[in-house]
Design an enzyme around this catalytic site. Structure first.
Site, PDB file in Angstrom:
ATOM      1  N   ILE A 137       0.831  -1.202   0.000  1.00 54.25           N
ATOM      2  CA  ILE A 137       0.000   0.000   0.000  1.00 54.25           C
ATOM      3  C   ILE A 137       0.866   1.254   0.000  1.00 54.25           C
ATOM      4  CG2 ILE A 137      -1.698   1.315   1.327  1.00 54.25           C
ATOM      5  CD1 ILE A 137      -2.669  -1.381   2.471  1.00 54.25           C
ATOM      6  N   SER A 177      -7.147   0.472  10.699  1.00 58.68           N
ATOM      7  CA  SER A 177      -7.702  -0.786  10.194  1.00 58.68           C
ATOM      8  C   SER A 177      -9.041  -1.027  10.870  1.00 58.68           C
ATOM      9  CB  SER A 177      -6.762  -1.951  10.502  1.00 58.68           C
ATOM     10  OG  SER A 177      -7.404  -3.195  10.294  1.00 58.68           O
ATOM     11  N   TYR A 237      -1.999  -6.138  17.596  1.00 60.90           N
ATOM     12  CA  TYR A 237      -2.264  -5.443  16.337  1.00 60.90           C
ATOM     13  C   TYR A 237      -3.592  -4.687  16.417  1.00 60.90           C
ATOM     14  CZ  TYR A 237      -3.029  -4.553  11.398  1.00 60.90           C
ATOM     15  OH  TYR A 237      -3.276  -3.940  10.196  1.00 60.90           O
ATOM     16  N   LYS A 288      -4.147  -0.596  16.263  1.00 60.82           N
ATOM     17  CA  LYS A 288      -5.016   0.064  15.279  1.00 60.82           C
ATOM     18  C   LYS A 288      -6.064   0.940  15.962  1.00 60.82           C
ATOM     19  CE  LYS A 288      -2.590  -0.561  12.701  1.00 60.82           C
ATOM     20  NZ  LYS A 288      -1.962   0.257  11.645  1.00 60.82           N
TER      21      LYS A 288
END
Length: 315
Positions: A49, A171, A198, A202
């Site tokens: 990305i 996310s 994770y 986020k």
């Protein structure tokens, strides 16, 4: 028999194309805004990305700094982007978000050599076990604390070059995140611990963008948290090889390409008229409502203050 088989294959492929373009690909950024004379930093821009986002910025004429940990892949990406965009103003600068010393060195070098910063895209992220150089949980340390410090050190330059923007790659995993101020530095050794870290990181990204926007009121610097979609990247590269191979067919078929995954980051970097949504969360090139725990201003403020303490910024 062969004709029937071909017919079935054609039907399956047709259905897949229909599903991908209607349900997976997502909306595209259609803005044709030029970035001539502007400078953009994209972290983690050597792959995925980040690389596609940097390529788009370069095609718009920006001076693009690829802030990456590995020199070889960073320089290779810069070469690729210069070739594909026809823009010679694409440079690699070393940045390791798992090291406070590296972040400070990057910012010192950038601020002394580059007179402008118009867009900061905090794109880099990982899922990995272990600790950072400074003893933080690797996932939380890189995904949140590293970008927190980077933004802090570059904020004055962003203000000087306003109107300017900060884009934070978050996310939808933030929905499963939690901010436990008593345990912001878990060991993060098992898969479940890594995945939870994770999600937590986020959520921290979403709350960071919210609090940053609150602190930037009255300036012409705006910020946006971004969900890129479920994208084919090397994010899970630390997982066992057999597990990656098991998931590969599903990832290839059902996940977005990096080009499609970059669209919302690009949108929030260049789209005109979204300044009123500073601090908000975007997905599929549209502002989205988040769950209550991701718009808790008290938690966002406390996370900011705790992050400052952890990084030695409040002394």
């Amino acid at each position: 028999m062969a004709a029937v088989l071909l017919l079935y294959v054609g039907i399956v492929l047709g259905l897949y194309v229909l599903i991908y373009y209607n349900f997976i690909k997502g909306r595209q950024c259609t803005s044709d805004v030029s970035l001539q004379g502007k400078t953009v930093i994209v972290t983690g821009a050597n792959v995925g990305i980040g690389k596609m986002t940097a390529l788009d910025m370069a095609k718009r004429g920006a001076r693009v700094i690829l802030a990456c940990r590995v020199k070889e892949t960073g320089e290779a990406a810069a070469h690729d982007i210069r070739t594909l965009s026809g823009n010679s103003q694409v440079l690699f600068m070393k940045l390791d978000l798992a090291s406070i010393a590296s972040i400070r060195s990057f910012c010192k070098t950038f601020l002394s050599s580059e007179p402008r910063l118009d867009i900061l895209i905090n794109n880099a992220g990982l899922e990995s076990k272990g600790k950072t150089e400074d003893g933080f949980n690797m996932v939380f340390g890189v995904n949140h604390l590293g970008h927190f410090l980077l933004t802090h050190l570059l904020l004055d330059r962003l203000k000087q070059c306003s109107p300017s923007r900060v884009v934070v790659l978050a996310s939808s995993a933030h929905k499963r995140g939690k901010i436990d101020f008593k345990n912001l530095n878990p060991s993060g050794e098992t898969w479940m611990e890594i995945l939870q870290a994770y999600c937590d990181s986020k959520l921290a990204n979403v709350l960071f963008a919210r609090e940053l926007a609150n602190r930037l009121q009255g300036t012409d610097v705006t910020c946006y948290a971004v969900h890129p979609g479920v994208v084919r990247t090397n994010l899970g590269r630390s997982f066992p090889h057999w597990f990656q191979m098991l998931l590969y067919p599903f990832v290839w078929l059902l996940f977005k390409t990096s080009v499609d995954g970059a669209q919302t980051s690009i949108y929030c970097a260049v789209q005109e008229g979204i300044e009123m949504y500073s601090g908000r969360y975007f997905a599929d090139c549209r502002v989205q409502q988040v769950l209550p725990h991701a718009r808790d201003d008290a938690v966002a403020k406390k996370l900011w203050e705790v992050s400052e303490d952890l990084l030695g910024l409040s002394k």
